[in-house]
Design an enzyme around this catalytic site. Structure first.
Site, mmCIF file in Angstrom:
data_model
loop_
_atom_site.group_PDB
_atom_site.id
_atom_site.type_symbol
_atom_site.label_atom_id
_atom_site.label_comp_id
_atom_site.label_asym_id
_atom_site.label_seq_id
_atom_site.Cartn_x
_atom_site.Cartn_y
_atom_site.Cartn_z
ATOM 1 N N ASN A 1 -2.670 9.240 -4.905
ATOM 2 C CA ASN A 1 -1.512 8.352 -4.750
ATOM 3 C C ASN A 1 -1.339 8.016 -3.270
ATOM 4 O O ASN A 1 -1.759 8.782 -2.400
ATOM 5 C CB ASN A 1 -0.255 9.084 -5.245
ATOM 6 N N HIS B 1 1.822 7.276 -0.641
ATOM 7 C CA HIS B 1 3.278 7.367 -0.536
ATOM 8 C C HIS B 1 3.687 6.853 0.845
ATOM 9 O O HIS B 1 3.081 7.235 1.855
ATOM 10 C CB HIS B 1 3.723 8.824 -0.705
ATOM 11 N N SER C 1 0.987 8.338 3.474
ATOM 12 C CA SER C 1 0.135 9.486 3.160
ATOM 13 C C SER C 1 -0.623 9.214 1.874
ATOM 14 O O SER C 1 -0.033 8.746 0.898
ATOM 15 C CB SER C 1 0.984 10.746 2.928
ATOM 16 N N ASP D 1 5.299 13.832 -5.169
ATOM 17 C CA ASP D 1 4.921 13.583 -3.764
ATOM 18 C C ASP D 1 4.620 14.877 -2.997
ATOM 19 O O ASP D 1 4.966 15.024 -1.826
ATOM 20 C CB ASP D 1 6.046 12.808 -3.037
HETATM 21 C C1 GRF Z 1 3.636 1.012 -1.564
HETATM 22 O O1 GRF Z 1 4.557 1.059 -0.508
HETATM 23 C C2 GRF Z 1 3.148 2.388 -1.905
HETATM 24 O O2 GRF Z 1 3.101 3.254 -0.803
HETATM 25 C C3 GRF Z 1 4.192 2.873 -2.876
HETATM 26 O O3 GRF Z 1 4.521 1.727 -3.629
HETATM 27 C C4 GRF Z 1 4.289 0.565 -2.865
HETATM 28 C C5 GRF Z 1 3.390 -0.315 -3.674
HETATM 29 O O4 GRF Z 1 3.221 -1.592 -3.129
HETATM 30 N N1 GRF Z 1 3.704 3.983 -3.662
HETATM 31 P P1 GRF Z 1 2.115 -2.563 -3.754
HETATM 32 O O5 GRF Z 1 2.387 -2.682 -5.243
HETATM 33 O O6 GRF Z 1 0.762 -1.978 -3.480
HETATM 34 O O7 GRF Z 1 2.308 -3.888 -3.080
#
Ligand code: GRF
Length: 233
Positions: free
Chosen positions: A121, A123, A150, A159
């Site tokens: 993932n 974050h 991260s 997370d």
């Molecule tokens: C990103 O900020 C990611 O870190 C978080 O969700 C957001 C997704 O944005 N988990 P996108 O859909 O990739 O534009």
């Protein structure tokens, strides 16, 4: 101790199979597609799947000619039922790596366990700071000098999984939460996720017994890149 960073994709020359799971705009997906096209990431995207039928990320996937699927949570009795169906669709695509890219639902621990070690993932914070939502507001409210993102292996705790890589940039005096979030995306996230995925698909990094191994030794400190310069477009 033997080197555990051996992965089927690291030893064969076949591109790693990725399944990307998303709910939203798909800007991380765009970066992953770009990294594959430029040769930075030796992978192919076997499936993009979403819990939102009209996610912009699915449109991006379709335009790129990728296989797509959407599952509507309302069509399922409960979270476990939904996650079971989601896991079945993902497993049918035979992924080497399951890549959460803005997936906005909490995953059941059965799902997480099924893909343990190959579920990652991104974050938008420098974990362990700011788990959960509203990370940009919290960084601004606390007067942080830097903000970051991260990439981590996913464990049942939200997370909380072991870190693969982090990246950060300076917070500017006039940043609002929205400006900061957008800049973090283009300046950090869209560079960090492909770099972290390259670590994984090239076999440099793997999770074994709850620890991250990098280049044959336990990773004591997560690599941290400063992305202070804006990307060249
Ligand atoms: C990103 O900020 C990611 O870190 C978080 O969700 C957001 C997704 O944005 N988990 P996108 O859909 O990739 O534009």
């Amino acid at each position: 101790m033997s080197d555990p960073t051996s992965n089927s994709t690291a030893t064969s020359n076949a591109p790693a199979r990725l399944v990307v799971v998303l709910s939203g705009r798909g800007r991380n997906l765009e970066a992953i597609i770009g990294a594959i096209e430029s040769g930075q990431l030796h992978a192919r995207i076997a499936l993009v799947i979403s819990n939102r039928l009209n996610a912009r990320g699915l449109q991006i996937a379709r335009l790129a000619g990728l296989a797509c699927a959407a599952l509507d949570p309302k069509a399922f009795a409960d979270r476990d039922d939904f996650d079971c169906a989601l896991a079945r669709r993902i497993a049918a695509a035979a992924p080497d790596w399951v890549v959460l890219a803005g997936y906005m639902r909490i995953l059941s621990s059965a799902f997480v366990q099924r893909f343990a070690g190959k579920l990652v993932n991104i974050h938008p914070s420098l974990l362990p700071r700011y788990k959960g939502l509203d990370t940009h507001i919290r960084a601004l409210t606390n007067g942080d000098a830097r903000h970051g993102a991260s990439v981590h292996f996913v464990t049942p705790e939200l997370d909380d999984g072991p870190l693969v890589r982090q990246g950060s940039m300076a917070i500017e005096a006039d940043d609002t939460p929205a400006v900061l979030a957008d800049r973090l995306m283009t300046q950090v996230e869209q560079r960090l996720y492909p770099a972290a995925l390259a670590d994984l698909v090239d076999g440099r990094v793997a999770l074994r017994d709850g620890r991250v191994w990098r280049d044959g030794t336990i990773q004591e400190h997560c690599p941290h890149e400063n992305y202070d310069a804006a990307p060249v477009v």
